[in-house]
Design an enzyme around this catalytic site. Structure first.
Site, short mmCIF file in Angstrom:
data_model
loop_
_atom_site.label_atom_id
_atom_site.label_comp_id
_atom_site.label_asym_id
_atom_site.label_seq_id
_atom_site.Cartn_x
_atom_site.Cartn_y
_atom_site.Cartn_z
N ASN A 98 26.49 -37.47 -53.04
CA ASN A 98 26.93 -36.23 -52.39
C ASN A 98 27.14 -35.14 -53.44
O ASN A 98 26.94 -35.37 -54.64
CB ASN A 98 28.18 -36.46 -51.55
N ILE B 74 39.24 -46.91 -50.40
CA ILE B 74 40.02 -47.19 -51.61
C ILE B 74 41.45 -46.68 -51.45
O ILE B 74 42.43 -47.39 -51.70
CB ILE B 74 39.35 -46.53 -52.85
#
Ligand code: CTP
Length: 407
Positions: free
Chosen positions: A212, A311
């Site tokens: 990205n 995460i």
């Protein structure tokens, strides 16, 4: 400009690294500082006062007998005006002299006469590697630190004498960063901060992948701001095109799974976790070991995906985070309805503080605008450089941390 309004005395002593002091002087001025150059006679053998005067836009002082000051006390007047004295380069001989409190030239006289509590003394050593490694020099460095001077590090590499090793003066940009750090409020002293930054790269085959547009700039700016505020910083960085930051432990990773493993391993030793990374939500279910070939005839490869671990959510749900020992901060890159989306995301991720921004407006840019959301409400940080926002955010995080020793 990080040094706006600061009065810096830039001291030069004898050494080849004087050539770097010219550029350093320029950087200090560009950063908004008023720079007063003071040179020893030995320094004037390496670079002329004329050059330093032109760069600092002020006449340079070399002699303690300079009659320009009405009271003839340049050492008192200059050191009272200063916010800091930076000696760059600081020769081995000059450091030995300071150590003994000797004051037989203007610069050493001024260092001795400075009000110790108010005017910091930063020394940027520069010398041959044998001179640097010599026990006498190392003893002097230890004693100078104990006497209140900030002895900065040295660089490693090729030296003017033709040898290679430790002892080069740090580069002007590095010295500038250290000086700016010196003026930052030490709100994170003793804290260990873990930061994830940048994009992740999810391999499709050995030559292709999905990533990205995150540049990592916000995470790197935060790492620098946290380090400047006195924290011990570990930065887990995805593939980005950024160097540094100075004094930060950096762990490079590529995929979301790598980032997950690195962050989890480090989170146990952290007091704060700031997740700025733009982690890929999905990865190809199986990365091919050989390059996928184009067979022609309009036949397209098919890709299937699996979800990557979250995460931040996992670390925020850990025992240490839930007990308050680890303070977690999330980022939200949204494309619309920032407040509503970020408020919902804070609860979904289970973090006390979430920082929202409009993704497409910030990716790759040097500035940004932030919206902080916690249980108490929202705080807007209008458009500013990422570094300035990072310093403000660090101050906000520091305010929210539990006071050590208080349950
Ligand atoms: N995050 C993470 N691990 C992931 C995805 C996101 O640690 N697998 C973290 C980011 O670092 C950020 C926060 O979670 O701090 C929010 O990231 P974002 O991409 O905005 O959220 P998503 O959970 O992916 O939600 P969505 O894409 O649906 O907006």
């Amino acid at each position: 400009m990080d040094l706006n309004g600061k009065h810096i005395v830039l001291g030069l002593t004898g050494g080849v690294a004087c050539y770097k002091a010219a550029y350093l002087c320029r950087l200090l001025v560009k950063e908004g500082a008023e720079v007063q150059v003071v040179m020893t006679e030995a320094a004037a053998q390496f670079i002329t006062p004329v050059t330093m005067q032109a760069l600092s836009n002020r006449t340079v002082y070399v002699s303690q007998w300079d009659a320009r000051e009405p009271n003839n006390m340049a050492h008192i007047n200059l050191s009272r005006e200063a916010d800091a004295i930076l000696v760059a380069p600081a020769s081995a001989d000059f450091m030995a002299k300071l150590l003994h409190g000797r004051a037989d030239d203007l610069l050493s006289l001024m260092c001795l006469a400075r009000p110790v509590e108010r005017v910091a003394l930063l020394l940027a050593p520069a010398m041959n590697r044998e001179m640097w490694a010599h026990p006498a020099t190392q003893r002097n460095v230890t004693q100078l630190r104990a006497d209140g001077a900030q002895v900065l590090g040295v660089g490693e590499g090729d030296q003017a004498c033709g040898e290679t090793g430790d002892g080069r003066m740090l580069e002007p940009e590095e010295l500038l960063q250290d000086l700016i750090a010196h003026f930052q409020p030490q709100v994170l002293t003793g804290r260990r901060v873990l930061i994830s930054a940048g994009p992740t790269f999810e391999a499709i085959d050995p030559v292709r992948g999905i990533t990205n547009l995150s540049s990592g700039k916000m995470g790197f700016a935060l790492a620098r701001a946290a380090r400047d505020a006195g924290a011990q910083v570990t930065l887990v960085a995805g593939p980005v095109n950024l160097g540094g930051p100075r004094g930060v432990r950096r762990i490079n990773v590529r995929s979301a799974l790598d980032m997950d493993a690195a962050c989890r391993a480090q989170a146990d030793q952290a007091d704060v976790f700031i997740a700025t990374a733009a982690v890929a939500d999905w990865r190809p279910a199986s990365a091919k070991t050989q390059k996928i070939k184009k067979h022609g005839g309009g036949q397209l490869p098919s890709l299937s995906f699996v979800e990557n671990p979250d995460i931040l959510a996992a670390i925020a749900a850990s025992e240490r985070a839930r007990s308050g020992a680890l303070y977690c901060v999330g980022f939200a890159a949204e494309s619309q309805d920032l407040e509503a989306q970020a408020t919902a995301k804070r609860l979904r991720k289970g973090v006390p503080l979430l920082v929202g921004n409009i993704g497409p407006a910030t990716f790759g840019q040097d500035d940004n605008a932030l919206l902080l959301i916690d249980a108490q409400g929202t705080l807007e940080m209008p458009r500013n450089s990422k570094q300035a926002l990072a310093r403000m955010l660090v101050a906000e995080i520091a305010k929210r941390l539990p006071v050590p020793g208080v349950a």
